[in-house]
Design a protein around this motif. Structure first.
Motif, PDB file in Angstrom:
ATOM      1  N   GLU A 117       0.924  -1.247   0.001  1.00 45.74           N
ATOM      2  CA  GLU A 117       0.108   0.025  -0.030  1.00 45.74           C
ATOM      3  C   GLU A 117       0.789   1.254  -0.021  1.00 45.74           C
ATOM      4  O   GLU A 117       1.481   1.362   0.999  1.00 45.74           O
ATOM      5  CB  GLU A 117      -0.667  -0.171   1.090  1.00 45.74           C
ATOM      6  N   HIS A 155      -2.183  -5.991  -3.398  1.00 39.55           N
ATOM      7  CA  HIS A 155      -2.899  -5.045  -2.722  1.00 39.55           C
ATOM      8  C   HIS A 155      -3.847  -4.263  -3.255  1.00 39.55           C
ATOM      9  O   HIS A 155      -5.154  -4.189  -3.130  1.00 39.55           O
ATOM     10  CB  HIS A 155      -1.977  -4.019  -2.104  1.00 39.55           C
ATOM     11  N   ASP A 191      -6.602  -6.278  -1.036  1.00 38.25           N
ATOM     12  CA  ASP A 191      -6.792  -5.558  -0.077  1.00 38.25           C
ATOM     13  C   ASP A 191      -7.925  -4.472  -0.466  1.00 38.25           C
ATOM     14  O   ASP A 191      -7.803  -4.029  -1.842  1.00 38.25           O
ATOM     15  CB  ASP A 191      -5.626  -4.641   0.547  1.00 38.25           C
ATOM     16  N   HIS A 237      -8.494  -1.312  -0.112  1.00 39.03           N
ATOM     17  CA  HIS A 237      -7.994  -0.091  -0.119  1.00 39.03           C
ATOM     18  C   HIS A 237      -7.190   0.020  -1.488  1.00 39.03           C
ATOM     19  O   HIS A 237      -6.459   1.171  -1.507  1.00 39.03           O
ATOM     20  CB  HIS A 237      -7.256   0.293   0.934  1.00 39.03           C
ATOM     21  N   HIS A 273      -9.690  -6.177   8.126  1.00 38.13           N
ATOM     22  CA  HIS A 273      -9.520  -7.317   6.843  1.00 38.13           C
ATOM     23  C   HIS A 273      -9.329  -8.618   7.502  1.00 38.13           C
ATOM     24  O   HIS A 273      -8.144  -9.196   7.444  1.00 38.13           O
ATOM     25  CB  HIS A 273      -8.467  -7.152   5.980  1.00 38.13           C
ATOM     26  N   HIS A 284      -8.099  -1.488  11.715  1.00 39.41           N
ATOM     27  CA  HIS A 284      -7.628  -2.610  11.967  1.00 39.41           C
ATOM     28  C   HIS A 284      -7.589  -3.276  13.292  1.00 39.41           C
ATOM     29  O   HIS A 284      -7.762  -4.166  13.740  1.00 39.41           O
ATOM     30  CB  HIS A 284      -6.203  -3.143  11.228  1.00 39.41           C
TER      31      HIS A 284
HETATM   32 ZN   LIG Z   1      -6.606  -2.236   3.819  1.00 40.50          ZN
END
Ligand SMILES: [Zn+2]
Length: 496
Positions: free
Chosen positions: A11, A107, A141, A143, A165, A444
Motif C-alpha cells: 500500500e 494489494h 486489500d 484499499h 480485513h 484494523h
Molecule cells: Zn486495507
C-alpha cells in the motif's frame, strides 16, 4: 492440477517523503512461501485451499512490506522479473505438469516510480506471458485503486469485504475456487470496474454505513451468475490518476450484468457520500470525549499517525496531550522510536532514563517529547498476530515499557500499527485494568479491541493519514473529485 502462487503486496502512500527500496520488503521465495500456510492472509488462504483440494501449489515469490513511500523502480522491476521467470520456468516444466492457473496476492494500491498502477502492469505482463487459456485470479486489500485494464488481465478480482480485513484467507479461497471452476466447467468470467470520483476516508465495515453497503454488496453477490462483488474503498493517500472508489463486479460471462450491478451500487454509494465524512477530534477533544464514558477502558485510536497507511508512527500529538493532562491509569501502545527503545534496553529494567521521544521522522507529527521515564519492562518484539492476520508473525523489534507519571508508554523499534493486545501483553500490560488505552491505527485495531473496549474514540491529530483527505495536494488525480471539488459528479448512465 498445479497453480502458481505469487504476489507483490504494498500500500503506497505517495505523500511519504522517502521511496521504498527492495531491502524494505520481506521476501518469501519458493518453498519459504509455505511458511504462510495456515495464516489468515491471502497467500495463506490460497495455499490452504490448494492443500484441501489436492492441488499442487507452486510458490514463486511473495514480496510485501508495511505501507510506505513510492516503490523504487528497481525494486519492482526485480520482483516482477523474478515472478515472470518463475512462472515461465513452471510453465515449461512439462514433466511436472506445467501450470493450470495463477493466483496472485496483491494489494491494489501499489505505486512505483514512473508507474502509477503496479497491479495493472504486473497482471498484464503475466497475462501476456501465460496466454489467454490459463486462468489468473487475485485477492486484494479493499484499499486498492483499481483500473479496468488490470481487471481485464485477470479472471477474478477478489477484494476483502471486511475492514478490519479479517476475511483475506476466505477471499483467496474463493479466488482458487474460481480457477478450479473455470477449468472444470469451461467458462470465462468478465469483470467490470465502476470508478466513482470520490475519496473515502477510512471506514470500517463493522458498523454504520460501511456495514450497510457491505450488506447490499453481499445481496448483489447472491444473484444468479454473479461470482463476486467487491467494493474497493480506494486509498486516498496517493496522488495518482486511478485514485477513487471502485465497485468491481465479476460475473460468469455477462458484461452487461456486471455493469448493471456495479453502476447500481456505485449510485447508492454516491448518494450517501456525505455520511463518509467523519468528525475529526483533536487530541484534547478526544480525551474529553473519553473521560465521559462510564465503561472502561476507552480505546483512543490516533488515526492520523497510522503506519498501516504510511505514516511514521512516531507522532507525539496525542501522547503529549495525555502527559500534559497528567492522566492516571492510561497506557499508550505504541510510539515507534528505535533510538529510545534501544536506550531503554541498554539501561535495563529498573533504571530511570531521560529520553527525547518521537516526532523525529518529519515535522508533521508533533515535536519530540523530552521526558524522564522509568523502564518497567523490555521485550524482543517478536509477536504472533492475535486477531487480524491471525497466526502471522509481527516483528516490532526491541520493545520497551516506559512509565511517565500515571501513563505506561510502549516504545517499538519497527514501524507497524497496533493490531491487537499483543504489544501490551508482551510488556505485562492488561489493558482491561486501564481507563484509557491509546494506540495508532485507523480501523484494523478494532478486530483486536472491539470486544474489550468500553468505548472507541478517534483522535485525528495532524498527520500523514488524517481523515482530512482534502488537505493533500493532488496534481495527478482525475478531477473533479469529491470531496475536493463542488463540481464532482457521478453519472452512471443508468436509470434505476
Ligand atoms: Zn486495507
Amino acid at each position: 492440477m498445479r497453480i502458481a502462487i505469487a504476489g507483490i503486496n504494498h500500500e503506497t502512500n505517495t505523500y511519504c517523503k522517502s521511496p521504498t527500496p527492495s531491502s524494505a520488503f520481506y521476501q518469501y521465495r519458493g518453498e519459504k512461501m509455505l511458511q504462510l500456510a495456515g495464516t489468515e492472509t491471502s497467500t495463506g488462504g490460497a495455499l490452504d485451499r490448494c492443500s484441501e483440494l489436492g492441488i499442487e501449489s507452486v510458490p514463486i515469490l511473495f514480496a510485501s512490506t508495511q505501507p510506505s513511500g513510492t516503490i523504487e523502480y528497481s525494486a519492482y522491476d526485480q520482483f516482477k522479473t523474478e515472478i515472470l521467470a518463475g512462472i515461465k520456468r513452471e510453465q515449461e516444466d512439462v514433466a511436472a505438469g506445467s501450470i493450470d492457473g495463477v493466483f496472485l496476492d496483491l494489494h491494489g494500491a501499489g505505486v512505483v516510480q514512473g508507474l502509477s498502477d503496479l497491479e495493472g502492469d504486473l497482471t498484464q505482463a503475466i497475462r501476456q506471458q501465460v496466454g489467454e487459456a490459463i486462468p489468473i485470479t487475485a485477492a486484494f486489500d479493499l484499499h486498492g485503486n483499481i483500473s479496468q485494464s488490470m481487471a481485464d488481465a485477470l479472471d477474478g478480482t477478489f477484494a476483502c469485504h471486511l475492514y478490519p480485513h479479517t476475511d483475506m484467507h476466505l477471499r483467496a479461497v474463493e479466488a482458487i475456487d474460481l480457477i478450479v471452476a473455470m477449468i472444470e466447467n469451461d467458462f470465462r468470467p468478465v469483470t467490470h470496474v465502476e470508478t466513482i470520483p470520490m475519496l473515502v476516508p477510512t471506514t470500517t465495515t463493522m458498523e454504520g454505513i460501511g456495514k450497510d453497503i457491505l450488506g447490499k454488496m453481499l445481496a448483489a453477490e447472491a444473484e444468479k451468475d454473479v461470482i463476486d462483488v467487491s467494493w474497493f474503498h480506494g486509498f486516498p493517500y496517493t496522488d495518482i490518476p486511478e485514485v477513487g472508489s471502485h465497485i468491481v463486479v465479476t460475473t460468469r460471462g455477462s458484461r452487461e450484468q456486471a455493469q448493471k450491478i456495479a453502476k447500481h451500487l456505485a449510485q447508492q454509494l454516491w448518494q450517501i457520500k456525505e455520511q463518509f465524512l467523519p468528525v475529526s477530534l483533536t487530541a484534547e477533544e478526544a480525551l474529553v470525549e473519553a473521560s465521559t464514558s462510564e465503561r472502561k477502558p476507552v480505546v483512543i485510536n490516533e488515526v492520523s499517525d497510522n503506519c498501516g497507511g504510511g505514516a511514521p508512527g512516531d507522532g507525539t500529538h496525542l501522547l503529549r496531550a495525555m502527559i500534559e493532562l497528567g492522566m492516571e491509569k492510561a497506557c499508550f501502545g505504541f510510539v515507534v522510536d528505535r533510538e529510545v527503545a534501544y536506550q531503554a534496553h541498554e539501561a535495563g529494567v529498573g533504571s530511570t532514563i531521560s529520553v527525547t521521544l518521537g516526532a523525529k521522522e518529519d515535522d508533521l507529527h508533533g515535536t519530540p517529547l523530552k521526558i524522564t521515564a522509568y523502564v518497567k519492562a523490555l521485550h524482543d518484539g517478536r509477536l504472533t498476530m492475535l486477531a487480524m492476520a491471525k497466526g502471522s508473525k509481527l516483528n516490532l523489534g526491541k520493545l520497551a515499557r516506559l512509565v511517565v507519571g500515571g501513563i505506561d508508554i510502549i516504545v517499538a523499534s519497527n514501524r507497524s500499527q497496533t493490531f491487537d493486545q499483543g504489544p501490551f501483553l508482551a510488556v505485562g500490560i492488561d489493558v482491561t485494568e486501564y481507563d484509557v488505552v491509546a494506540l495508532k491505527s485507523s480501523n484494523h485495531f478494532r478486530a483486536g479491541f472491539v470486544q474489550l473496549a468500553g468505548k472507541i474514540v478517534t483522535a485525528d491529530t495532524p498527520g500523514l493519514t488524517t481523515h482530512k483527505i482534502a488537505h493533500f495536494p493532488r496534481h495527478n488525480a482525475g478531477r473533479p473529485l469529491w470531496p475536493l471539488d463542488d463540481a464532482a459528479a457521478y453519472v452512471s448512465g443508468e436509470s434505476f
